[in-house]
Design a protein around this motif. Structure first.
Motif, mmCIF file in Angstrom:
data_model
loop_
_atom_site.group_PDB
_atom_site.id
_atom_site.type_symbol
_atom_site.label_atom_id
_atom_site.label_comp_id
_atom_site.label_asym_id
_atom_site.label_seq_id
_atom_site.Cartn_x
_atom_site.Cartn_y
_atom_site.Cartn_z
ATOM 1 N N LYS A 95 -65.042 -69.319 79.002
ATOM 2 C CA LYS A 95 -64.759 -70.715 79.359
ATOM 3 C C LYS A 95 -63.538 -71.231 78.612
ATOM 4 C CE LYS A 95 -66.708 -75.331 79.097
ATOM 5 N NZ LYS A 95 -67.795 -76.187 78.676
ATOM 6 N N ILE A 110 -51.997 -75.492 87.058
ATOM 7 C CA ILE A 110 -53.421 -75.670 86.782
ATOM 8 C C ILE A 110 -53.623 -76.213 85.364
ATOM 9 C CG2 ILE A 110 -55.517 -74.339 86.295
ATOM 10 C CD1 ILE A 110 -55.045 -72.817 88.868
ATOM 11 N N GLY A 113 -52.618 -79.836 85.328
ATOM 12 C CA GLY A 113 -53.633 -80.627 86.015
ATOM 13 C C GLY A 113 -54.849 -80.852 85.147
ATOM 14 N N ALA A 114 -55.282 -79.799 84.438
ATOM 15 C CA ALA A 114 -56.447 -79.945 83.555
ATOM 16 C C ALA A 114 -56.154 -80.932 82.438
ATOM 17 C CB ALA A 114 -56.824 -78.584 82.982
ATOM 18 N N VAL A 117 -56.557 -84.736 83.330
ATOM 19 C CA VAL A 117 -57.864 -85.365 83.387
ATOM 20 C C VAL A 117 -58.164 -85.924 82.013
ATOM 21 C CG1 VAL A 117 -60.261 -85.081 84.061
ATOM 22 C CG2 VAL A 117 -58.514 -83.681 85.091
ATOM 23 N N LEU A 151 -59.051 -82.826 78.884
ATOM 24 C CA LEU A 151 -58.924 -81.505 78.283
ATOM 25 C C LEU A 151 -57.586 -81.374 77.581
ATOM 26 C CD1 LEU A 151 -60.522 -79.081 80.865
ATOM 27 C CD2 LEU A 151 -61.552 -80.335 78.986
ATOM 28 N N SER B 171 -65.980 -91.386 91.175
ATOM 29 C CA SER B 171 -65.804 -90.525 90.009
ATOM 30 C C SER B 171 -65.165 -89.198 90.371
ATOM 31 C CB SER B 171 -67.144 -90.283 89.313
ATOM 32 O OG SER B 171 -68.026 -89.663 90.208
ATOM 33 N N HIS B 173 -61.994 -86.920 92.008
ATOM 34 C CA HIS B 173 -60.571 -87.021 91.739
ATOM 35 C C HIS B 173 -59.781 -86.746 93.003
ATOM 36 C CE1 HIS B 173 -61.598 -86.625 87.392
ATOM 37 N NE2 HIS B 173 -62.604 -85.946 87.901
ATOM 38 N N ARG B 219 -58.592 -91.550 88.158
ATOM 39 C CA ARG B 219 -59.044 -90.555 89.140
ATOM 40 C C ARG B 219 -58.091 -90.371 90.313
ATOM 41 N NH1 ARG B 219 -64.186 -89.345 87.170
ATOM 42 N NH2 ARG B 219 -64.286 -90.614 85.293
ATOM 43 N N ALA B 235 -55.891 -78.019 91.504
ATOM 44 C CA ALA B 235 -56.788 -76.945 91.088
ATOM 45 C C ALA B 235 -57.101 -77.077 89.604
ATOM 46 C CB ALA B 235 -56.154 -75.584 91.391
ATOM 47 N N GLY B 236 -56.129 -77.520 88.838
ATOM 48 C CA GLY B 236 -56.336 -77.729 87.404
ATOM 49 C C GLY B 236 -57.299 -78.863 87.127
ATOM 50 N N ILE B 237 -57.196 -79.913 87.922
ATOM 51 C CA ILE B 237 -58.140 -81.020 87.776
ATOM 52 C C ILE B 237 -59.547 -80.518 88.083
ATOM 53 C CG2 ILE B 237 -58.807 -83.269 88.721
ATOM 54 C CD1 ILE B 237 -55.709 -83.630 89.264
ATOM 55 N N LEU B 239 -60.544 -77.515 87.668
ATOM 56 C CA LEU B 239 -60.933 -76.688 86.517
ATOM 57 C C LEU B 239 -61.515 -77.560 85.425
ATOM 58 C CD1 LEU B 239 -60.816 -73.888 84.996
ATOM 59 C CD2 LEU B 239 -58.652 -74.640 84.077
ATOM 60 N N ALA B 240 -60.888 -78.705 85.188
ATOM 61 C CA ALA B 240 -61.405 -79.619 84.168
ATOM 62 C C ALA B 240 -62.791 -80.126 84.544
ATOM 63 C CB ALA B 240 -60.436 -80.783 83.966
ATOM 64 N N TYR B 243 -65.113 -77.302 83.860
ATOM 65 C CA TYR B 243 -65.193 -77.116 82.408
ATOM 66 C C TYR B 243 -66.168 -78.116 81.801
ATOM 67 C CZ TYR B 243 -63.143 -76.381 77.693
ATOM 68 O OH TYR B 243 -62.913 -76.074 76.373
ATOM 69 N N GLN B 244 -66.065 -79.357 82.284
ATOM 70 C CA GLN B 244 -66.909 -80.407 81.718
ATOM 71 C C GLN B 244 -68.276 -80.464 82.367
ATOM 72 O OE1 GLN B 244 -64.004 -83.478 82.390
ATOM 73 N NE2 GLN B 244 -63.437 -83.538 80.245
ATOM 74 N N ASN B 246 -69.383 -81.791 85.103
ATOM 75 C CA ASN B 246 -69.771 -83.142 85.480
ATOM 76 C C ASN B 246 -70.029 -83.316 86.973
ATOM 77 O OD1 ASN B 246 -67.178 -83.041 86.497
ATOM 78 N ND2 ASN B 246 -66.299 -84.123 84.749
ATOM 79 N N GLN B 248 -68.201 -83.208 89.401
ATOM 80 C CA GLN B 248 -67.164 -83.899 90.161
ATOM 81 C C GLN B 248 -66.303 -82.856 90.855
ATOM 82 O OE1 GLN B 248 -65.233 -86.098 87.095
ATOM 83 N NE2 GLN B 248 -67.045 -87.338 86.703
ATOM 84 N N TRP B 274 -62.157 -68.359 90.338
ATOM 85 C CA TRP B 274 -62.952 -69.068 89.343
ATOM 86 C C TRP B 274 -63.937 -70.042 89.967
ATOM 87 C CZ3 TRP B 274 -57.751 -70.419 86.567
ATOM 88 C CH2 TRP B 274 -57.232 -69.244 85.997
ATOM 89 N N LEU B 276 -63.470 -72.867 91.652
ATOM 90 C CA LEU B 276 -63.188 -74.233 91.235
ATOM 91 C C LEU B 276 -63.657 -75.223 92.304
ATOM 92 C CD1 LEU B 276 -59.588 -73.797 89.783
ATOM 93 C CD2 LEU B 276 -61.771 -73.676 88.589
#
Lengths: 406, 450
Positions: A95, A110, A113-114, A117, A151, B171, B173, B219, B235-237, B239-240, B243-244, B246, B248, B274, B276
């Motif tokens: 992770k 990516i 983007g992370a 947030v 993040l 909530s 994005h 958001r 895609a990164g959002i 991923l977050a 990761y969290q 949540n 969403q 991954w 996502l």
């Protein structure tokens, strides 16, 4: 490879901390103990390579903040292309340490983007109209702000040459966003990797990107030289709420430096934007960054025998540049020589010279400032050609003597 | 807790305009409860135009967002639904047949029937009509040279924005490309602030520093000028979100032009690898600048471009189709099945941007035909009228109200002063001590605060 038992109080304390983390992450016990022995069990000022200093910084920041994660090619199971992230995947898992496919533009986007947030707090404005969302949104936003953290990615480029493929994401998506959104959208990300010339890797793998990235407002650009720089600056970069380009140097990875006790502590950081005077001197100011700081110090040692005392400044940060330190030094020594590995045109040295001209230190110069740079050619392959394409100690000595009119 | 309370009460003070802060939790709850029942995005107008306690609106619905709040203890006492005060012979709810979606790597698709309540219908109508009027107003202001630079208008595509917002929660994005005004609105920014940003004034959502393509909200990550760059960001959002943990997701929009960008496929690969929670939506408005889809793409099945990623092709002119499809995609993502690619077939009436008349690469007849046969607002209007869910007068009144609101917003946007020069260098870095910025000449030393 366990160290002999240590009776120093500090080491016992560190051992206690390690045991605590061992108990928390039982299955990583072995690697933790091994790592601990590798880095921390030696007394007082330890010999730590730049690679290990970076590894320590990554480890400590990953541990300190759940939001930090590392992404890049081969950072996980391969232990890092240059072994900088060795042991981290075993400790933190899939992770937090993410192997990516070979898609720089994709994974850099990516990562950015992370980092996006991360909700910026809505500040009441001085201006007559605050930005107002619908009441419902604003309420939800305030509630969610407290319960969700953004993040903090660390995006590794195998070398900064490959960052060119992703440079749009670094500049347009990361650097400019806080400004374009007038403070609504921050991007707390670190882009790191080896920069500049290596050994025998030829033209496409040897470019220095300091000037390219330092050109852009919205980015912080950092270029450490020794282990203390590497560890302290990387920790600062990760804790910084802004996009930071962290330029390492492959040839420096294996070089050991003495690190003080203080520098080995978990909260040791080096501030971004402050240069360091590595050597005091009176006759000439040498300004450099990364690997060439070492070359400057070597040149200074040779010249000291001839009675020339060089002041060596390690920039540490390219942007924002600590011009005050350079100015203070030039006002003392009256001579300036900049040393860098990158190409001469529109480079770091060019910027330093321009800034000195525009500031109070110009009147103190007894001679025009000199730039010592890489040769203005793509990097050749053959050893003799490559060696002569980058500043050597003799080039620095020669330039200093010319500047001093000797 | 005290800090939390004071911060929340400060927020409420700004919202409600009351000068006294909440002293007790119950006061806070009362203050909060007045706002839970408001629908978005009609709420912004109420919040801004008056400093009086809000009047309850005539039609109120308990939206998914309010339901979310209701689940937290703060709002538990506050949620309420006000019954429609319209005449008793209007249909409150109807189930309509919608077009079936083309599927790629999927066994089942979204349902072929959609339920539409009167409240929802009016809300979608309101959203789409506001977007339409806002875009037309922007067109007008551009021609008057009050708006300059880039201006990419969304009229014709309203059903996409309205449908997406109807299917997701606040909530979740959203990130899109440069044709972003509609999404900025559906994500909660007032028309006034959008137009102010377009005219480059200090009241703009980005304080005049971003412009048409760089508007942000919580958001909502813009507004991105570089074609295709928003897709890896999305895609990164996602991923977050993963990761969290949540639950969403991120809706990542791009156009038929961006569908040919390499970075999309890089993002698709990683999103699929991954798993996502990302819904990739291609808004295929048939033209990327002046290139029709046949001239630009070897494969015009944009919903299949994800290859190993399941895809849906959806009628983007029907807001219910879009809503059902996005709901389906959202459920798919939230179930942990990974990303999904959607193609919304839609159309833009304007040219690519304001500098493009839009007729050199397509015929006026074609535009007219879509306008007369396939207009998303007309479609919804027809659905509501033919099912007796609203009266013609009511919709007309709504049109007039919206027109007035947009007019008022435009008036404000034109009158608002430009950003002060002191603000020019601010917002370079976040949480940094003030720094000095070089001006145009060595003696010009400007100041930047975070």
């Amino acid at each position: 490879m366990l160290a002999p038992p240590s009776h120093r109080r500090k080491d016992r304390f560190k051992m206690a901390l390690s045991m605590k983390s061992v108990l928390r992450s039982g299955r990583n016990a072995v690697s933790i103990l091994r790592r601990r022995a590798f880095h921390r069990s030696a007394p007082a000022a330890a010999q730590v390579t730049v690679r290990d200093a970076l590894n320590q910084a990554l480890d400590e920041e990953l541990e300190r903040d759940e939001r930090v994660f590392l992404l890049g090619e081969e950072v996980a199971q391969y232990d890092g292309a240059y072994k900088v992230s060795r042991g981290l995947w075993k400790k933190y898992g899939d992770k937090r340490i993410i192997d990516t496919p070979i898609s720089e533009m994709g994974f850099t986007g990516i990562a950015v983007g992370a980092a996006m947030v991360s909700v910026s707090l809505y500040k009441p404005d001085d201006f007559h109209l605050t930005r107002k969302l619908s009441a419902q949104r604003e309420t939800i936003f305030f509630i969610f702000y407290f319960f969700q953290a953004g993040l903090r990615p660390i995006c590794e480029f195998m070398t900064f040459n490959f960052s060119m493929q992703a440079i749009d994401q670094v500049i347009n998506s990361a650097a400019k966003t806080y400004y374009m959104s007038a403070g609504l959208q921050a991007v707390p990300i670190v882009f790191r990797g080896p920069n500049g010339a290596s050994a025998g890797v030829a033209a496409q793998h040897s470019q220095c990107f300091a000037a390219w990235y330092a050109h852009c407002p919205g980015l912080k650009v950092v270029s450490p030289w020794n282990s203390e720089d590497a560890k302290g600056l990387l920790k600062s970069a990760i804790r910084d709420d802004n996009p930071v380009v962290f330029l390492e140097n492959e040839l420096m990875y294996g070089v050991p430096f003495e690190m003080s006790d203080e520098a080995q502590s978990k909260d040791f950081t080096v501030p971004i934007g402050k240069a360091k005077v590595e050597r005091q001197g009176t006759h000439v100011t040498l300004v450099s960054h990364s690997r060439y700081v070492g070359h400057c110090l070597d040149a200074a040692a040779v010249l000291a025998k001839e009675g020339i005392e060089c002041e060596v400044i390690n920039l540490r940060t390219i942007r924002p540049m600590d011009v005050e330190s350079i100015e203070a030094s030039v006002m003392k020594t009256n001579h300036l020589v900049t040393v860098e590995g990158g190409w001469p045109q529109f480079g770091v040295g060019a910027e330093i010279c321009a800034r000195i001209m525009e500031g109070p230190a110009f009147n103190y110069l007894d001679a025009p400032a000199t730039r010592v740079t890489g040769v203005d050619i793509p990097m050749p392959y053959a050893k003799i050609l490559e060696d002569n394409s980058v500043p050597q100690i003799k080039d620095i000595i020669f330039s200093i003597k010319k500047t001093l009119n000797m | 807790m005290q800090n939390l309370l004071s911060l929340l009460s400060n927020a409420l003070c700004r919202i409600t305009g009351r000068t006294a802060g909440a002293q007790t939790v119950s006061e806070l709850l009362i203050g909060l409860s007045e706002y839970v029942s408001l629908t978005s995005p009609s709420a912004p107008d109420l919040a801004q135009t008056q400093r009086l306690p809000p009047k309850p609106p005539p039609v109120v619905a308990l939206r998914a967002s309010a339901a979310l709040l209701a689940s937290t203890s703060l709002a538990a006492a506050a949620a309420r639904v006000v019954a429609s005060r319209s005449s008793t012979d209007l249909t409150p709810q109807v189930t309509l047949d919608i077009k079936k979606c083309d599927l790629h790597c999927l066994e089942e698709g979204p349902p072929v029937k959609a339920t539409l309540t009167r409240e929802q219908g009016l809300q979608y109508y309101r959203t789409m009509q506001t977007v339409r009027r806002m875009e037309l107003k922007a067109d007008q202001l551009y021609k008057q040279k009050i708006i300059r630079g880039f201006c990419h208008l969304y009229d014709g595509q309203e059903a996409c924005a309205a449908g997406v917002e109807a299917a997701i929660t606040p909530s979740d994005h959203v990130i899109t490309a440069y044709r972003a005004h509609a999404y900025t609105y559906t994500r909660g920014v007032a028309v006034k602030e959008i137009l102010c940003e377009l005219t480059g004034r200090r009241g703009g959502v980005s304080k005049g520093k971003g412009g048409s393509m760089h508007m942000y909200a919580p958001r909502f990550y813009g507004g991105n000028g570089i074609v295709g760059a928003q897709v890896p960001l999305g895609a990164g959002i996602a991923l977050a979100c993963q990761y969290q943990g949540n639950n969403q997701l991120c809706v990542t929009l791009y156009g038929d032009g961006a569908a040919n960008q390499g970075q999309l496929f890089e993002a698709f690969n990683m999103a699929a690898l991954w798993k996502l929670p990302c819904v990739f939506i291609c808004e295929n408005n048939q033209y990327s600048m002046g290139m029709s889809t046949e001239r630009a793409s070897a494969s015009t099945d944009y919903y299949k471009r994800g290859d190993y990623i399941p895809g849906l092709r959806v009628d983007g002119m029907d807001v219910l189709c879009v809503r059902e499809a996005v709901k389906f995609a959202a459920d798919f993502c939230r179930a942990g099945k990974g990303p999904i690619v959607m193609e919304l077939q839609t159309y833009r009436y304007h040219g690519h941007s304001m500098s493009d008349p839009g007729v050199s690469y397509r015929s006026r007849e074609e535009v007219q035909e879509v306008r007369s046969k396939n207009d998303p607002i007309a479609l919804l209007k027809e659905q509501m009228l033919s099912n007796n869910m609203a009266s013609v007068e009511e919709l007309k009144e709504l049109d007039v109200t919206i027109r007035k609101e947009v007019e008022e917003a435009a008036r404000f946007a034109t009158a608002d002063p430009e950003p002060p020069l002191d603000d020019m260098c601010n917002h370079i870095f976040k949480n940094d001590p003030p720094l000095e910025v070089r001006g145009t000449n060595p003696w010009s030393r400007l100041r930047s605060v975070s």
